[in-house]
Each structure stands twice: as C-alpha cells, then as structure tokens.
Design a protein around this motif. Sequence first.
Motif, PDB file in Angstrom:
ATOM      1  N   ASN A 226       0.820  -1.226   0.000  1.00 13.43           N
ATOM      2  CA  ASN A 226       0.000   0.000   0.000  1.00 13.43           C
ATOM      3  C   ASN A 226       0.848   1.268   0.000  1.00 13.43           C
ATOM      4  O   ASN A 226       0.340   2.351  -0.303  1.00 13.43           O
ATOM      5  N   THR A 227       2.149   1.141   0.345  1.00 13.00           N
ATOM      6  CA  THR A 227       3.017   2.325   0.308  1.00 13.00           C
ATOM      7  C   THR A 227       3.577   2.587  -1.092  1.00 13.00           C
ATOM      8  O   THR A 227       4.111   3.664  -1.345  1.00 13.00           O
ATOM      9  N   VAL A 228       3.467   1.592  -1.970  1.00 15.13           N
ATOM     10  CA  VAL A 228       3.959   1.765  -3.343  1.00 15.13           C
ATOM     11  C   VAL A 228       2.942   2.607  -4.119  1.00 15.13           C
ATOM     12  O   VAL A 228       1.752   2.272  -4.132  1.00 15.13           O
ATOM     13  N   PRO A 229       3.371   3.699  -4.743  1.00 15.58           N
ATOM     14  CA  PRO A 229       2.429   4.550  -5.484  1.00 15.58           C
ATOM     15  C   PRO A 229       1.623   3.752  -6.503  1.00 15.58           C
ATOM     16  O   PRO A 229       2.171   2.872  -7.193  1.00 15.58           O
ATOM     17  N   LEU A 230       0.344   4.047  -6.598  1.00 14.88           N
ATOM     18  CA  LEU A 230      -0.534   3.323  -7.511  1.00 14.88           C
ATOM     19  C   LEU A 230      -0.058   3.442  -8.953  1.00 14.88           C
ATOM     20  O   LEU A 230      -0.242   2.519  -9.764  1.00 14.88           O
ATOM     21  N   GLY A 231       0.570   4.559  -9.269  1.00 12.70           N
ATOM     22  CA  GLY A 231       1.046   4.759 -10.631  1.00 12.70           C
ATOM     23  C   GLY A 231       2.079   3.730 -11.064  1.00 12.70           C
ATOM     24  O   GLY A 231       2.230   3.475 -12.266  1.00 12.70           O
ATOM     25  N   GLN A 232       2.808   3.120 -10.085  1.00  6.59           N
ATOM     26  CA  GLN A 232       3.801   2.105 -10.421  1.00  6.59           C
ATOM     27  C   GLN A 232       3.126   0.876 -11.039  1.00  6.59           C
ATOM     28  O   GLN A 232       3.571   0.370 -12.074  1.00  6.59           O
ATOM     29  N   ALA A 233       2.061   0.412 -10.411  1.00 11.04           N
ATOM     30  CA  ALA A 233       1.343  -0.748 -10.937  1.00 11.04           C
ATOM     31  C   ALA A 233       0.635  -0.412 -12.245  1.00 11.04           C
ATOM     32  O   ALA A 233       0.576  -1.225 -13.165  1.00 11.04           O
ATOM     33  N   GLU A 234       0.082   0.800 -12.319  1.00 13.04           N
ATOM     34  CA  GLU A 234      -0.606   1.213 -13.552  1.00 13.04           C
ATOM     35  C   GLU A 234       0.380   1.289 -14.717  1.00 13.04           C
ATOM     36  O   GLU A 234       0.065   0.886 -15.839  1.00 13.04           O
ATOM     37  N   ALA A 235       1.581   1.809 -14.444  1.00 17.36           N
ATOM     38  CA  ALA A 235       2.596   1.879 -15.496  1.00 17.36           C
ATOM     39  C   ALA A 235       3.024   0.486 -15.936  1.00 17.36           C
ATOM     40  O   ALA A 235       3.264   0.243 -17.129  1.00 17.36           O
ATOM     41  N   ALA A 236       3.107  -0.442 -14.980  1.00 13.42           N
ATOM     42  CA  ALA A 236       3.475  -1.813 -15.321  1.00 13.42           C
ATOM     43  C   ALA A 236       2.418  -2.455 -16.212  1.00 13.42           C
ATOM     44  O   ALA A 236       2.751  -3.148 -17.186  1.00 13.42           O
ATOM     45  N   ARG A 237       1.150  -2.223 -15.884  1.00 14.52           N
ATOM     46  CA  ARG A 237       0.092  -2.780 -16.719  1.00 14.52           C
ATOM     47  C   ARG A 237       0.053  -2.101 -18.086  1.00 14.52           C
ATOM     48  O   ARG A 237      -0.280  -2.723 -19.097  1.00 14.52           O
ATOM     49  N   ALA A 238       0.422  -0.830 -18.121  1.00 16.73           N
ATOM     50  CA  ALA A 238       0.390  -0.087 -19.391  1.00 16.73           C
ATOM     51  C   ALA A 238       1.407  -0.630 -20.396  1.00 16.73           C
ATOM     52  O   ALA A 238       1.190  -0.527 -21.612  1.00 16.73           O
ATOM     53  N   ILE A 239       2.501  -1.188 -19.888  1.00 17.85           N
ATOM     54  CA  ILE A 239       3.504  -1.737 -20.806  1.00 17.85           C
ATOM     55  C   ILE A 239       3.291  -3.229 -21.055  1.00 17.85           C
ATOM     56  O   ILE A 239       4.158  -3.899 -21.631  1.00 17.85           O
TER      57      ILE A 239
ATOM     58  N   LEU B 288       2.542  -5.793 -18.720  1.00 17.07           N
ATOM     59  CA  LEU B 288       2.842  -6.791 -17.700  1.00 17.07           C
ATOM     60  C   LEU B 288       1.549  -7.321 -17.090  1.00 17.07           C
ATOM     61  O   LEU B 288       0.587  -6.578 -16.895  1.00 17.07           O
ATOM     62  N   THR B 289       1.534  -8.621 -16.786  1.00 17.37           N
ATOM     63  CA  THR B 289       0.397  -9.200 -16.094  1.00 17.37           C
ATOM     64  C   THR B 289       0.436  -8.811 -14.624  1.00 17.37           C
ATOM     65  O   THR B 289       1.418  -8.229 -14.145  1.00 17.37           O
ATOM     66  N   PHE B 290      -0.635  -9.162 -13.894  1.00 22.95           N
ATOM     67  CA  PHE B 290      -0.658  -8.860 -12.464  1.00 22.95           C
ATOM     68  C   PHE B 290       0.511  -9.531 -11.752  1.00 22.95           C
ATOM     69  O   PHE B 290       1.206  -8.915 -10.927  1.00 22.95           O
ATOM     70  N   GLY B 291       0.775 -10.801 -12.078  1.00 25.91           N
ATOM     71  CA  GLY B 291       1.884 -11.511 -11.440  1.00 25.91           C
ATOM     72  C   GLY B 291       3.228 -10.885 -11.753  1.00 25.91           C
ATOM     73  O   GLY B 291       4.085 -10.753 -10.873  1.00 25.91           O
ATOM     74  N   GLN B 292       3.422 -10.488 -13.013  1.00 22.93           N
ATOM     75  CA  GLN B 292       4.682  -9.859 -13.396  1.00 22.93           C
ATOM     76  C   GLN B 292       4.869  -8.499 -12.743  1.00 22.93           C
ATOM     77  O   GLN B 292       5.966  -8.162 -12.283  1.00 22.93           O
ATOM     78  N   SER B 293       3.801  -7.708 -12.691  1.00 19.81           N
ATOM     79  CA  SER B 293       3.914  -6.379 -12.065  1.00 19.81           C
ATOM     80  C   SER B 293       4.187  -6.497 -10.572  1.00 19.81           C
ATOM     81  O   SER B 293       4.933  -5.700  -9.989  1.00 19.81           O
ATOM     82  N   MET B 294       3.620  -7.545  -9.943  1.00 19.10           N
ATOM     83  CA  MET B 294       3.866  -7.745  -8.519  1.00 19.10           C
ATOM     84  C   MET B 294       5.322  -8.150  -8.267  1.00 19.10           C
ATOM     85  O   MET B 294       6.002  -7.580  -7.399  1.00 19.10           O
ATOM     86  N   THR B 295       5.809  -9.142  -9.001  1.00 23.95           N
ATOM     87  CA  THR B 295       7.150  -9.672  -8.743  1.00 23.95           C
ATOM     88  C   THR B 295       8.265  -8.739  -9.219  1.00 23.95           C
ATOM     89  O   THR B 295       9.344  -8.701  -8.619  1.00 23.95           O
TER      90      THR B 295
ATOM     91  N   VAL C  24       6.231  -4.144  -7.859  1.00 25.67           N
ATOM     92  CA  VAL C  24       5.620  -3.783  -6.580  1.00 25.67           C
ATOM     93  C   VAL C  24       6.339  -4.435  -5.394  1.00 25.67           C
ATOM     94  O   VAL C  24       6.732  -3.750  -4.439  1.00 25.67           O
ATOM     95  N   LEU C  25       6.519  -5.757  -5.447  1.00 27.57           N
ATOM     96  CA  LEU C  25       7.079  -6.458  -4.288  1.00 27.57           C
ATOM     97  C   LEU C  25       8.498  -6.006  -3.927  1.00 27.57           C
ATOM     98  O   LEU C  25       8.801  -5.859  -2.732  1.00 27.57           O
ATOM     99  N   PRO C  26       9.409  -5.781  -4.894  1.00 31.68           N
ATOM    100  CA  PRO C  26      10.739  -5.298  -4.499  1.00 31.68           C
ATOM    101  C   PRO C  26      10.688  -3.986  -3.718  1.00 31.68           C
ATOM    102  O   PRO C  26      11.455  -3.801  -2.758  1.00 31.68           O
ATOM    103  N   GLN C  27       9.789  -3.088  -4.090  1.00 31.04           N
ATOM    104  CA  GLN C  27       9.660  -1.825  -3.355  1.00 31.04           C
ATOM    105  C   GLN C  27       8.973  -2.044  -2.013  1.00 31.04           C
ATOM    106  O   GLN C  27       9.330  -1.419  -1.010  1.00 31.04           O
ATOM    107  N   ALA C  28       7.993  -2.943  -1.992  1.00 33.49           N
ATOM    108  CA  ALA C  28       7.255  -3.200  -0.752  1.00 33.49           C
ATOM    109  C   ALA C  28       8.161  -3.812   0.306  1.00 33.49           C
ATOM    110  O   ALA C  28       8.100  -3.439   1.483  1.00 33.49           O
ATOM    111  N   PHE C  29       9.034  -4.748  -0.093  1.00 34.52           N
ATOM    112  CA  PHE C  29       9.921  -5.400   0.876  1.00 34.52           C
ATOM    113  C   PHE C  29      10.890  -4.404   1.499  1.00 34.52           C
ATOM    114  O   PHE C  29      11.246  -4.531   2.670  1.00 34.52           O
TER     115      PHE C  29
END
Length: 215
Positions: free
Chosen positions: A109-122, A124-131, A134-139
Amino acid sequence: MNVLLDNLDIFVTGFRNTLIMFFASGLIALVLGTIVGSFRVSPVAPMRALGTIYVNLVRNTPLTLIFFFFVFGYPKLGLPRADYIVLAIIALSLYTATYVAEALRSGINTVPLGQAEAARAIGLTFGQSMTLVVLPQAFRAIIPPLMNVFIALLKNTTIAAGFSVLDAGAIRAYLSERGEPQLVVLLWVAVIFIALAALLSWAQRALEKKWRLAR
C-alpha cells in the motif's frame, strides 16, 4: 558459568532445535506470506476472499491451539507420521505467514498506484507487475515490521517445548531433573535469546542501510 558449561549438551541441543525451527518456519512463512499477501491485494475477488479468510482465521486462533491440532489432530487424519519438530515447524509457519502477509500488504500500500498502472500499461500481467515492480519496493518498506515478526517467531518457538520438542523452552525442565538451580538456567536462556534478538536487530539495521543507499 558452571550451570552453562556443565550442561552444554542440553543448551546446544535446545538452541540448535530452536534455530532449526526458526529458520525453517521463517523461510516457509516468508514464501507463504508473500503469496497470501499478494492474494490480499489481488484484483480477483475469489483470491482476495481466500487471502482474507486465511489471515483472519489463522491469525485470530491462539498459536497453542494450532499446536494442539497438529500434535493431537494430525495423526487422526490418516496422514503420514511426522516428528514433533516437523509438526511444530508447520504450525509456526502457518501462523507466522499471516503476520508476514499483513506486513507485506501494508508495504504494498506504500507503493504509489502509478507504479502498478505503469506496469500494466507496458503489458505486464498482475503476477509480473507484482514480482518485478511492486514487491521489491514493498519489501524495502517493511524491513522493520517484518523483522519484528521474525523476532516474535523466535520467541514463539518456545511453545514447542510443551509438545515434546527439546528446544530452548524445554531446557529448564531437563536441567531441573539434574538438580540445577532453575533461576540460573532461565537467566542463561534469557541471555541467549536476547543475544539472538540483538543479532536480528543488527541484520535489520544493515538491510535498511544497504537498501537506503541503493535508492
């Protein structure tokens, strides 16, 4: 010092089993908690529901009851027999994974929403955007609470002593049969636990410093 040196076999065996449970449970909980935490933020409703039910059910169940289930209920399910230390690792892993999942969810939840949106825009699937995104920044964001979870796990391993596992929590009972002063035994156990917790705190600070410089 005589209490420690004269009974070094029991201390070594007890803390060796404690560390085995700690590292095995911590690794399994980290993997399982990452999966459950990802479920908790998934756009797929059934996955979110599954993650929520697991976290709320297991986290709100006392750890001692989970141990009771695996020690007394597991053998009645017709499953392959397992050593008590293996059952203790399973119980600790399932329980700790819920706290890892919640810590990770707060980090996500601390990762800006735009990061996931940008990943989907290029593409990436949900799993790819997470791994990959999102997850590297979240950890990086959850190192302090995650290390607190592992320190709690280290202390929770002592519950296994009540279920026939010779770990650090059982040292006092074993040495009382040898006539050793129980207060001194407990003080030595406490000192070693404090040293282990301090080591984890040092690892936390080292990781925070390393990843802060990496940013």
